[in-house]
Design a protein around this motif. Structure first.
Motif, PDB file in Angstrom:
ATOM      1  N   SER A  15      -3.991  -1.018  -6.482  1.00  0.00           N
ATOM      2  CA  SER A  15      -4.076   0.251  -5.762  1.00  0.00           C
ATOM      3  C   SER A  15      -3.872   0.060  -4.261  1.00  0.00           C
ATOM      4  O   SER A  15      -3.366   0.952  -3.592  1.00  0.00           O
ATOM      5  CB  SER A  15      -5.404   0.942  -6.038  1.00  0.00           C
ATOM      6  OG  SER A  15      -6.478   0.143  -5.607  1.00  0.00           O
ATOM      7  N   GLU A  16      -4.247  -1.113  -3.726  1.00  0.00           N
ATOM      8  CA  GLU A  16      -4.031  -1.372  -2.302  1.00  0.00           C
ATOM      9  C   GLU A  16      -2.540  -1.380  -1.976  1.00  0.00           C
ATOM     10  O   GLU A  16      -2.117  -0.874  -0.941  1.00  0.00           O
ATOM     11  CB  GLU A  16      -4.661  -2.705  -1.869  1.00  0.00           C
ATOM     12  CG  GLU A  16      -6.155  -2.740  -1.937  1.00  0.00           C
ATOM     13  CD  GLU A  16      -6.704  -3.056  -3.330  1.00  0.00           C
ATOM     14  OE1 GLU A  16      -5.910  -3.442  -4.233  1.00  0.00           O
ATOM     15  OE2 GLU A  16      -7.920  -2.905  -3.521  1.00  0.00           O
ATOM     16  N   LEU A  17      -1.742  -1.937  -2.879  1.00  0.00           N
ATOM     17  CA  LEU A  17      -0.292  -1.965  -2.689  1.00  0.00           C
ATOM     18  C   LEU A  17       0.274  -0.545  -2.765  1.00  0.00           C
ATOM     19  O   LEU A  17       1.096  -0.144  -1.936  1.00  0.00           O
ATOM     20  CB  LEU A  17       0.372  -2.866  -3.737  1.00  0.00           C
ATOM     21  CG  LEU A  17       1.894  -2.948  -3.710  1.00  0.00           C
ATOM     22  CD1 LEU A  17       2.396  -3.432  -2.353  1.00  0.00           C
ATOM     23  CD2 LEU A  17       2.388  -3.850  -4.823  1.00  0.00           C
ATOM     24  N   THR A  18      -0.182   0.206  -3.726  1.00  0.00           N
ATOM     25  CA  THR A  18       0.272   1.588  -3.867  1.00  0.00           C
ATOM     26  C   THR A  18      -0.079   2.391  -2.619  1.00  0.00           C
ATOM     27  O   THR A  18       0.746   3.142  -2.093  1.00  0.00           O
ATOM     28  CB  THR A  18      -0.362   2.240  -5.114  1.00  0.00           C
ATOM     29  OG1 THR A  18       0.015   1.485  -6.269  1.00  0.00           O
ATOM     30  CG2 THR A  18       0.084   3.677  -5.275  1.00  0.00           C
ATOM     31  N   ALA A  19      -1.293   2.230  -2.130  1.00  0.00           N
ATOM     32  CA  ALA A  19      -1.727   2.960  -0.933  1.00  0.00           C
ATOM     33  C   ALA A  19      -0.911   2.537   0.287  1.00  0.00           C
ATOM     34  O   ALA A  19      -0.502   3.385   1.092  1.00  0.00           O
ATOM     35  CB  ALA A  19      -3.215   2.732  -0.688  1.00  0.00           C
ATOM     36  N   ALA A  20      -0.655   1.256   0.427  1.00  0.00           N
ATOM     37  CA  ALA A  20       0.126   0.764   1.568  1.00  0.00           C
ATOM     38  C   ALA A  20       1.560   1.285   1.502  1.00  0.00           C
ATOM     39  O   ALA A  20       2.139   1.677   2.522  1.00  0.00           O
ATOM     40  CB  ALA A  20       0.115  -0.762   1.610  1.00  0.00           C
ATOM     41  N   ARG A  21       2.117   1.313   0.303  1.00  0.00           N
ATOM     42  CA  ARG A  21       3.480   1.837   0.150  1.00  0.00           C
ATOM     43  C   ARG A  21       3.537   3.322   0.456  1.00  0.00           C
ATOM     44  O   ARG A  21       4.508   3.798   1.051  1.00  0.00           O
ATOM     45  CB  ARG A  21       4.009   1.547  -1.251  1.00  0.00           C
ATOM     46  CG  ARG A  21       4.385   0.089  -1.430  1.00  0.00           C
ATOM     47  CD  ARG A  21       4.930  -0.184  -2.789  1.00  0.00           C
ATOM     48  NE  ARG A  21       5.430  -1.549  -2.862  1.00  0.00           N
ATOM     49  CZ  ARG A  21       5.724  -2.172  -3.990  1.00  0.00           C
ATOM     50  NH1 ARG A  21       5.579  -1.550  -5.151  1.00  0.00           N
ATOM     51  NH2 ARG A  21       6.170  -3.403  -3.971  1.00  0.00           N
ATOM     52  N   GLN A  22       2.513   4.068   0.081  1.00  0.00           N
ATOM     53  CA  GLN A  22       2.478   5.485   0.405  1.00  0.00           C
ATOM     54  C   GLN A  22       2.382   5.684   1.913  1.00  0.00           C
ATOM     55  O   GLN A  22       3.010   6.573   2.475  1.00  0.00           O
ATOM     56  CB  GLN A  22       1.316   6.195  -0.306  1.00  0.00           C
ATOM     57  CG  GLN A  22       1.308   7.694  -0.065  1.00  0.00           C
ATOM     58  CD  GLN A  22       2.610   8.366  -0.478  1.00  0.00           C
ATOM     59  OE1 GLN A  22       3.058   8.217  -1.612  1.00  0.00           O
ATOM     60  NE2 GLN A  22       3.240   9.102   0.430  1.00  0.00           N
ATOM     61  N   GLN A  23       1.584   4.831   2.553  1.00  0.00           N
ATOM     62  CA  GLN A  23       1.473   4.895   4.011  1.00  0.00           C
ATOM     63  C   GLN A  23       2.841   4.649   4.649  1.00  0.00           C
ATOM     64  O   GLN A  23       3.242   5.360   5.579  1.00  0.00           O
ATOM     65  CB  GLN A  23       0.451   3.874   4.501  1.00  0.00           C
ATOM     66  CG  GLN A  23       0.213   3.923   5.984  1.00  0.00           C
ATOM     67  CD  GLN A  23      -0.825   2.893   6.442  1.00  0.00           C
ATOM     68  OE1 GLN A  23      -1.212   1.987   5.701  1.00  0.00           O
ATOM     69  NE2 GLN A  23      -1.256   3.029   7.672  1.00  0.00           N
ATOM     70  N   ILE A  24       3.576   3.667   4.142  1.00  0.00           N
ATOM     71  CA  ILE A  24       4.918   3.378   4.657  1.00  0.00           C
ATOM     72  C   ILE A  24       5.837   4.577   4.421  1.00  0.00           C
ATOM     73  O   ILE A  24       6.601   4.963   5.316  1.00  0.00           O
ATOM     74  CB  ILE A  24       5.493   2.095   4.021  1.00  0.00           C
ATOM     75  CG1 ILE A  24       4.771   0.876   4.594  1.00  0.00           C
ATOM     76  CG2 ILE A  24       7.007   1.995   4.240  1.00  0.00           C
ATOM     77  CD1 ILE A  24       5.098  -0.432   3.906  1.00  0.00           C
ATOM     78  N   ASN A  25       5.763   5.199   3.242  1.00  0.00           N
ATOM     79  CA  ASN A  25       6.588   6.386   2.975  1.00  0.00           C
ATOM     80  C   ASN A  25       6.282   7.499   3.966  1.00  0.00           C
ATOM     81  O   ASN A  25       7.199   8.161   4.472  1.00  0.00           O
ATOM     82  CB  ASN A  25       6.366   6.892   1.549  1.00  0.00           C
ATOM     83  CG  ASN A  25       6.953   5.980   0.498  1.00  0.00           C
ATOM     84  OD1 ASN A  25       7.766   5.108   0.787  1.00  0.00           O
ATOM     85  ND2 ASN A  25       6.525   6.175  -0.736  1.00  0.00           N
ATOM     86  N   ASP A  26       5.017   7.718   4.243  1.00  0.00           N
ATOM     87  CA  ASP A  26       4.622   8.758   5.195  1.00  0.00           C
ATOM     88  C   ASP A  26       5.145   8.442   6.597  1.00  0.00           C
ATOM     89  O   ASP A  26       5.642   9.331   7.295  1.00  0.00           O
ATOM     90  CB  ASP A  26       3.098   8.914   5.227  1.00  0.00           C
ATOM     91  CG  ASP A  26       2.534   9.459   3.921  1.00  0.00           C
ATOM     92  OD1 ASP A  26       3.303   9.997   3.093  1.00  0.00           O
ATOM     93  OD2 ASP A  26       1.302   9.318   3.718  1.00  0.00           O
ATOM     94  N   ILE A  27       5.038   7.185   6.990  1.00  0.00           N
ATOM     95  CA  ILE A  27       5.541   6.760   8.302  1.00  0.00           C
ATOM     96  C   ILE A  27       7.059   6.917   8.352  1.00  0.00           C
ATOM     97  O   ILE A  27       7.616   7.403   9.343  1.00  0.00           O
ATOM     98  CB  ILE A  27       5.106   5.315   8.616  1.00  0.00           C
ATOM     99  CG1 ILE A  27       3.590   5.262   8.813  1.00  0.00           C
ATOM    100  CG2 ILE A  27       5.845   4.769   9.834  1.00  0.00           C
ATOM    101  CD1 ILE A  27       3.008   3.856   8.809  1.00  0.00           C
TER     102      ILE A  27
END
Length: 107
Positions: A15-27
């Motif tokens: 889930s940490e990877l998923t959350a980090a990837r979502q953060q990157i998508n938002d950025i």
């Protein structure tokens, strides 16, 4: 126990990877909006340069931008990468100005 989520390919990931990837998508979404605004400003710069019969390339201005960007990056380990990113952004801005000039889409 590590929580996992299924990604688009069906693979499970932490889930940490998923959350980090979502953060990157938002950025990335924000970067696209900012770059669109930058291209709008580039259009205005191009019109001003055309009116003053100035060349697209301004080495002094580019050096100024690159120095400012590197100084603004608080992480010394990423400064060179930030410089490379902005060199690419500015090259694309010049290419866009060239396109505008050739197609006479100066606003």
């Amino acid at each position: 126990m590590m929580v996992t989520n299924e990604n688009d390919s069906g693979a499970w990931q932490p889930s940490e990877l998923t959350a980090a990837r979502q953060q990157i998508n938002d950025i990335d979404d924000e970067i696209v909006r900012l770059l669109a605004r930058r291209f709008d400003a580039v259009t205005k710069v191009n019109a001003a340069k055309a009116a003053a019969d100035l060349p697209i390339m301004d080495h002094g201005r580019e050096d100024q931008v690159l120095n400012r960007v590197m100084a603004d990056d608080s992480n010394p380990e990423t400064r060179i990468y930030m410089r490379h990113i902005f060199e690419t952004i500015m090259k694309n801005s010049r290419d866009y100005q060239d396109y505008l000039t050739k197609t006479k889409q100066i606003h």
